[in-house]
Every structure is written in structure tokens, then in C-alpha cells.
Design a protein around this motif. Structure first.
Motif, short mmCIF file in Angstrom:
data_model
loop_
_atom_site.label_atom_id
_atom_site.label_comp_id
_atom_site.label_asym_id
_atom_site.label_seq_id
_atom_site.Cartn_x
_atom_site.Cartn_y
_atom_site.Cartn_z
N ARG A 16 0.83 -1.20 0.00
CA ARG A 16 0.00 0.00 0.00
C ARG A 16 0.87 1.25 0.00
O ARG A 16 0.61 2.20 -0.76
CB ARG A 16 -0.91 -0.01 1.23
CG ARG A 16 -1.79 1.23 1.36
CD ARG A 16 -2.39 1.37 2.74
NE ARG A 16 -1.32 1.66 3.68
CZ ARG A 16 -1.34 1.31 4.96
NH1 ARG A 16 -2.35 0.67 5.45
NH2 ARG A 16 -0.34 1.61 5.75
N ASN A 20 1.12 4.05 -2.91
CA ASN A 20 0.90 5.48 -2.64
C ASN A 20 2.11 6.31 -3.04
O ASN A 20 1.97 7.40 -3.60
CB ASN A 20 0.57 5.69 -1.17
CG ASN A 20 -0.84 5.24 -0.82
OD1 ASN A 20 -1.69 5.11 -1.68
ND2 ASN A 20 -1.07 4.99 0.46
N GLU A 77 -1.24 7.29 5.64
CA GLU A 77 -1.37 5.84 5.69
C GLU A 77 -0.08 5.10 6.05
O GLU A 77 -0.08 3.88 6.13
CB GLU A 77 -1.92 5.33 4.35
CG GLU A 77 -3.35 5.78 4.11
CD GLU A 77 -3.96 5.23 2.83
OE1 GLU A 77 -3.27 4.50 2.09
OE2 GLU A 77 -5.13 5.54 2.58
#
Length: 141
Positions: A16, A20, A77
Motif C-alpha cells: 500500500r 501510494n 497511511e
């Protein structure tokens, strides 16, 4: 040397975070491209130059906003350690930029150096940020 390459390539980050980061990097490349394109267009003479320039400027602003939002998402995140690495790198980049440009401004006002160009600020921040990320990843991993 291997650790440095792994720090540059973000080895060990979750998919992830890599996704990103890649989104931010792609938008940064597009941002720089529209900045260059706008600079080139304004220096040329051709019919509808102002219309094309305005379109490129609006595209640049749109990509800038998208890049800012993608970077915010990227930072939000991240796990706590990588967030610390990123925020430390940002702090160093901003601090170095302030020192270089405030000192450069004083020297330029004293006519000891030429006036610093805005593009140089972008380069200083980007390079210092990248070095800060690599240094932080090496220190904390």
C-alpha cells in the motif's frame, strides 16, 4: 551499499505504501513536466499561445492539487516508523531551504551573489528531502 540501495528502493514497505509513493512520484513527474512545458510555451511565439499557456497552467494547478492530496494520503497511511522518517526528512528539507534562501537573500541584497532563482528552491527541497529519507531509512532499519 546494499542497504543504501534498499533504502532508495523502499524495500520492506507494505505494498500500500509503495503504491501510494508511486502515485505521488508519478504526479510529481507530471507536475515537473507541466512546469517545464509552461516555461517553454511562454518563451515561444505562435497563434493561440496564450490559450495553450492558460490550458497548461490550469493543468499544472490541477496536477499540483492532486499531488498534494496524494502526498497527504501517502503520509497519513504510513506506519509510525516510516511516518517519522518522512516527517524528519521534510523538516530537514524545509530548514535547509529556509537557511539557504534567507542567507542567499542577504548576500544578494549585499550584491555579493546573484539573486537566487525559485527553481533552485524546488531543487534544494527535493534533493534534501531525498537525502533525508535515505538517511532516515538507514538509521531506523
Amino acid at each position: 551499499m546494499r542497504a543504501t540501495i534498499e533504502a532508495i528502493c523502499a524495500k520492506g514497505l507494505p505494498k500500500r505504501d509503495i503504491h501510494n509513493a508511486n502515485r505521488v512520484n508519478l504526479l510529481a513527474l507530471l507536475w515537473a513536466s507541466t512546469m517545464l512545458l509552461g516555461t517553454v510555451i511562454i518563451g515561444l511565439e505562435f497563434p493561440l499561445r496564450d490559450v495553450v499557456f492558460t490550458a497548461v497552467l490550469l493543468l499544472h494547478i490541477t496536477i499540483s492539487i492532486m499531488m498534494l492530496l496524494a502526498f497527504k494520503r501517502f503520509i497519513t497511511e504510513l506506519d509510525e516508523l516510516e511516518k517519522k522518517v518522512q516527517l524528519d526528512a521534510l523538516a530537514i528539507a524545509v530548514g535547509v531551504a529556509i537557511i539557504v534562501f534567507s542567507s542567499g537573500s542577504i548576500l544578494a541584497n549585499a550584491a555579493l551573489v546573484p539573486e537566487l532563482k525559485p527553481w533552485l528552491l524546488i531543487i534544494i527541497i527535493a534533493v534534501t528531502y531525498m537525502v533525508g529519507i535515505i538517511k532516515g531509512r538507514l538509521a531506523y532499519r
